[in-house]
Design a protein around this motif. Structure first.
Motif, mmCIF file in Angstrom:
data_model
loop_
_atom_site.group_PDB
_atom_site.id
_atom_site.type_symbol
_atom_site.label_atom_id
_atom_site.label_comp_id
_atom_site.label_asym_id
_atom_site.label_seq_id
_atom_site.Cartn_x
_atom_site.Cartn_y
_atom_site.Cartn_z
ATOM 1 N N GLU A 153 1.031 -1.228 -0.069
ATOM 2 C CA GLU A 153 -0.026 -0.176 0.009
ATOM 3 C C GLU A 153 0.723 1.281 -0.102
ATOM 4 O O GLU A 153 0.524 2.352 -0.645
ATOM 5 N N ARG B 279 3.848 1.731 -1.093
ATOM 6 C CA ARG B 279 4.519 1.605 -2.429
ATOM 7 C C ARG B 279 3.441 2.347 -3.161
ATOM 8 O O ARG B 279 3.848 3.093 -4.261
ATOM 9 N N GLY B 280 2.392 1.742 -3.371
ATOM 10 C CA GLY B 280 1.361 2.186 -4.197
ATOM 11 C C GLY B 280 1.070 3.868 -4.236
ATOM 12 O O GLY B 280 0.903 4.577 -5.203
ATOM 13 N N ARG B 281 0.973 3.959 -2.736
ATOM 14 C CA ARG B 281 0.692 5.528 -2.597
ATOM 15 C C ARG B 281 1.859 6.431 -3.118
ATOM 16 O O ARG B 281 1.803 7.551 -3.570
ATOM 17 N N GLU C 121 3.986 5.863 -5.581
ATOM 18 C CA GLU C 121 3.668 5.814 -7.032
ATOM 19 C C GLU C 121 2.596 6.699 -7.354
ATOM 20 O O GLU C 121 2.895 7.383 -8.136
ATOM 21 N N GLN C 122 1.513 6.802 -6.816
ATOM 22 C CA GLN C 122 0.701 7.790 -6.969
ATOM 23 C C GLN C 122 1.056 9.181 -6.709
ATOM 24 O O GLN C 122 0.686 9.906 -7.560
ATOM 25 N N MET C 123 1.942 9.327 -5.628
ATOM 26 C CA MET C 123 2.324 10.671 -5.375
ATOM 27 C C MET C 123 3.389 11.143 -6.459
ATOM 28 O O MET C 123 3.732 12.147 -6.993
ATOM 29 N N ASP C 124 4.508 10.267 -6.985
ATOM 30 C CA ASP C 124 5.323 10.498 -8.036
ATOM 31 C C ASP C 124 4.499 10.954 -9.377
ATOM 32 O O ASP C 124 5.006 11.565 -9.929
ATOM 33 N N LYS C 125 3.442 10.152 -9.658
ATOM 34 C CA LYS C 125 2.589 10.312 -10.863
ATOM 35 C C LYS C 125 2.147 11.820 -10.582
ATOM 36 O O LYS C 125 1.949 12.665 -11.632
ATOM 37 N N ARG C 126 1.613 12.056 -9.541
ATOM 38 C CA ARG C 126 0.780 13.417 -9.109
ATOM 39 C C ARG C 126 2.089 14.660 -9.222
ATOM 40 O O ARG C 126 1.806 15.603 -9.859
ATOM 41 N N GLN D 28 2.703 15.281 -13.211
ATOM 42 C CA GLN D 28 1.642 16.062 -13.525
ATOM 43 C C GLN D 28 2.028 17.516 -13.000
ATOM 44 O O GLN D 28 1.801 18.293 -13.929
#
Length: 103
Positions: A33, A35-37, A39-44, A47
């Motif tokens: 979880e 790691r997933g968070r 990854e989401q933060m990195d994508k954000r 952007q």
């Protein structure tokens, strides 16, 4: 009696192992979880970086436009200076003519 205590110890060990497996599973899920968070933060953040890049480009365009406007105002100032000189010349000529006419 030894058999009973041995069986109890084995049962306790099994319970401990089951609990350790559950803890390990929970830790694994938590890591996943996290790691997933991230990854989401990195994508954000990617952007956001793209948005800032667009904003920077827009500011560059605006700066370029302001430079053009400044150049245009300089040209207008020069024209006004020329017009002022012409008015001054016309005034001088008019004064000379009036002096001639009044004589």
């Amino acid at each position: 009696m030894l058999k009973k205590s041995r069986k109890m110890m084995e049962e306790i060990l099994r319970q401990i192992l089951v609990k350790l497996d559950k803890v390990e599973t929970n830790v694994g899920q938590f890591q996943s979880e996290v790691r997933g968070r991230f990854e989401q933060m990195d994508k954000r953040f990617e952007q956001i970086d793209q948005c800032f890049a667009q904003v920077d480009k827009r500011f560059e365009q605006i700066d370029k436009r302001f430079k053009q406007i400044d150049q245009r105002f300089e040209q207008i100032d020069k024209r006004f200076e020329e017009i002022d000189k012409r008015f001054e010349q016309m005034t001088n000529v008019s004064l000379k003519l009036m002096n001639v006419l009044l004589k």
